[in-house]
Design an enzyme around this catalytic site. Structure first.
Site, PDB file in Angstrom:
ATOM      1  N   CYS A  10     -10.647 -22.355  22.116  1.00 17.24           N
ATOM      2  CA  CYS A  10      -9.924 -21.173  22.614  1.00 17.24           C
ATOM      3  C   CYS A  10      -9.189 -20.549  21.434  1.00 17.24           C
ATOM      4  O   CYS A  10      -9.540 -20.811  20.287  1.00 17.24           O
ATOM      5  CB  CYS A  10      -9.003 -21.548  23.774  1.00 17.24           C
ATOM      6  SG  CYS A  10      -7.741 -22.766  23.365  1.00 17.24           S
ATOM      7  N   ASN A  13      -5.696 -23.407  20.858  1.00 25.80           N
ATOM      8  CA  ASN A  13      -5.979 -24.845  21.037  1.00 25.80           C
ATOM      9  C   ASN A  13      -4.778 -25.595  21.622  1.00 25.80           C
ATOM     10  O   ASN A  13      -4.533 -26.762  21.312  1.00 25.80           O
ATOM     11  CB  ASN A  13      -6.433 -25.485  19.717  1.00 25.80           C
ATOM     12  CG  ASN A  13      -7.013 -26.894  19.865  1.00 25.80           C
ATOM     13  OD1 ASN A  13      -6.948 -27.686  18.943  1.00 25.80           O
ATOM     14  ND2 ASN A  13      -7.576 -27.211  21.009  1.00 25.80           N
ATOM     15  N   CYS A  15      -3.722 -24.477  25.182  1.00 25.04           N
ATOM     16  CA  CYS A  15      -3.769 -24.291  26.647  1.00 25.04           C
ATOM     17  C   CYS A  15      -5.158 -24.626  27.215  1.00 25.04           C
ATOM     18  O   CYS A  15      -5.343 -25.648  27.871  1.00 25.04           O
ATOM     19  CB  CYS A  15      -3.398 -22.859  27.024  1.00 25.04           C
ATOM     20  SG  CYS A  15      -1.708 -22.400  26.563  1.00 25.04           S
ATOM     21  N   ARG A  16      -6.149 -23.757  26.983  1.00 19.11           N
ATOM     22  CA  ARG A  16      -7.438 -23.885  27.663  1.00 19.11           C
ATOM     23  C   ARG A  16      -8.340 -24.969  27.076  1.00 19.11           C
ATOM     24  O   ARG A  16      -8.891 -25.801  27.821  1.00 19.11           O
ATOM     25  CB  ARG A  16      -8.181 -22.537  27.645  1.00 19.11           C
ATOM     26  CG  ARG A  16      -7.533 -21.481  28.502  1.00 19.11           C
ATOM     27  CD  ARG A  16      -8.072 -20.099  28.175  1.00 19.11           C
ATOM     28  NE  ARG A  16      -7.663 -19.666  26.839  1.00 19.11           N
ATOM     29  CZ  ARG A  16      -8.061 -18.563  26.237  1.00 19.11           C
ATOM     30  NH1 ARG A  16      -8.932 -17.778  26.856  1.00 19.11           N
ATOM     31  NH2 ARG A  16      -7.619 -18.235  25.044  1.00 19.11           N
ATOM     32  N   SER A  17      -8.539 -24.960  25.747  1.00 20.80           N
ATOM     33  CA  SER A  17      -9.541 -25.902  25.211  1.00 20.80           C
ATOM     34  C   SER A  17      -9.110 -27.372  25.293  1.00 20.80           C
ATOM     35  O   SER A  17      -9.959 -28.238  25.541  1.00 20.80           O
ATOM     36  CB  SER A  17      -9.985 -25.515  23.792  1.00 20.80           C
ATOM     37  OG  SER A  17      -8.920 -25.471  22.889  1.00 20.80           O
ATOM     38  N   ASP A 125      -6.764 -16.464  29.829  1.00 21.29           N
ATOM     39  CA  ASP A 125      -5.710 -17.070  29.021  1.00 21.29           C
ATOM     40  C   ASP A 125      -4.411 -17.137  29.854  1.00 21.29           C
ATOM     41  O   ASP A 125      -3.868 -16.102  30.223  1.00 21.29           O
ATOM     42  CB  ASP A 125      -5.504 -16.207  27.777  1.00 21.29           C
ATOM     43  CG  ASP A 125      -4.521 -16.808  26.807  1.00 21.29           C
ATOM     44  OD1 ASP A 125      -3.865 -17.807  27.170  1.00 21.29           O
ATOM     45  OD2 ASP A 125      -4.407 -16.290  25.687  1.00 21.29           O
TER      46      ASP A 125
HETATM   47  P1  4NP Z   1      -5.051 -20.908  24.360  1.00 20.69           P
HETATM   48  O1  4NP Z   1      -3.759 -20.037  24.762  1.00 20.69           O
HETATM   49  O2  4NP Z   1      -5.868 -20.018  23.452  1.00 20.69           O
HETATM   50  O3  4NP Z   1      -5.704 -21.179  25.648  1.00 20.69           O
HETATM   51  O4  4NP Z   1      -4.523 -22.140  23.651  1.00 20.69           O
HETATM   52  C1  4NP Z   1      -2.910 -19.402  23.844  1.00 20.69           C
HETATM   53  C2  4NP Z   1      -2.030 -20.156  23.099  1.00 20.69           C
HETATM   54  C3  4NP Z   1      -1.169 -19.529  22.219  1.00 20.69           C
HETATM   55  C4  4NP Z   1      -1.212 -18.157  22.088  1.00 20.69           C
HETATM   56  C5  4NP Z   1      -2.093 -17.402  22.829  1.00 20.69           C
HETATM   57  C6  4NP Z   1      -2.967 -18.029  23.711  1.00 20.69           C
HETATM   58  N1  4NP Z   1      -0.292 -17.516  21.197  1.00 20.69           N
HETATM   59  O5  4NP Z   1      -0.309 -16.269  21.152  1.00 20.69           O
HETATM   60  O6  4NP Z   1       0.461 -18.188  20.482  1.00 20.69           O
END
Ligand code: 4NP
Length: 158
Positions: A10, A13, A15-17, A125
């Protein structure tokens, strides 16, 4: 039995992955399928961090522990280490394609493509939303993960 190495990717790294990795580990263990799993982000902002507390909680609620994972950034070398690289959304896929070496070992796809019911096939997201979004992410990732493992099974790949 054939085994496969799978990298979930993602943006951050956190939340989703990591959640996708934990869910795939859980499904593979239940089904007796051997998947070697890791996760990574296209961005470096959270490198070394644990998963987001909301992701850890959402997965803990269904008996999956992702608390020991640590964020890392995807590398070109990952394309020659893994059989599958699974992007959570179109932006991740676009950024992965930019660094994918020619003739890479990995098959690069958007993870949501394994769930025919999902419009656009993206895993939304949840980072800027509340806990409800994390529960929805868990449900969505579980459907897609089951579809992915079914795909491997039906192609007699595991
Ligand atoms: P992920 O979610 O891509 O699913 O881990 C996010 C984590 C952090 C951020 C955006 C999305 N950020 O903007 O810091």
């Amino acid at each position: 039995m054939k085994s496969y190495s799978v990298l979930t990717v993602c943006l951050g790294n956190i939340c989703r992955s990591p959640a996708a990795q934990g869910i795939l580990e859980s499904i593979a263990a239940k089904q007796g399928v051997f998947l070697e799993l890791d996760s990574a982000g296209t961005a470096a902002d959270h490198v070394g961090n644990s998963p987001d507390a909301r992701s850890i909680k959402a997965l803990h609620q269904v008996g999956i522990d992702i608390s020991r994972q640590k964020a890392r950034q995807v590398t070109k070398d990952d394309f020659n280490q893994f059989d599958w690289i699974l992007a959570m959304d179109r932006e991740n896929l676009f950024n992965l394609k930019k660094i994918q070496p020619e003739n890479s070992k990995a098959t690069l796809v958007m993870f949501g493509e394994f769930d025919y019911q999902v419009t656009f096939g993206e895993v939304a997201d949840p980072y800027y939303g509340g806990e409800k979004g994390f529960a929805e992410m868990r449900t969505h990732l579980t459907e897609v993960a089951e579809a992915f493992v079914y795909h491997l099974h039906s192609n007699r790949e595991v």
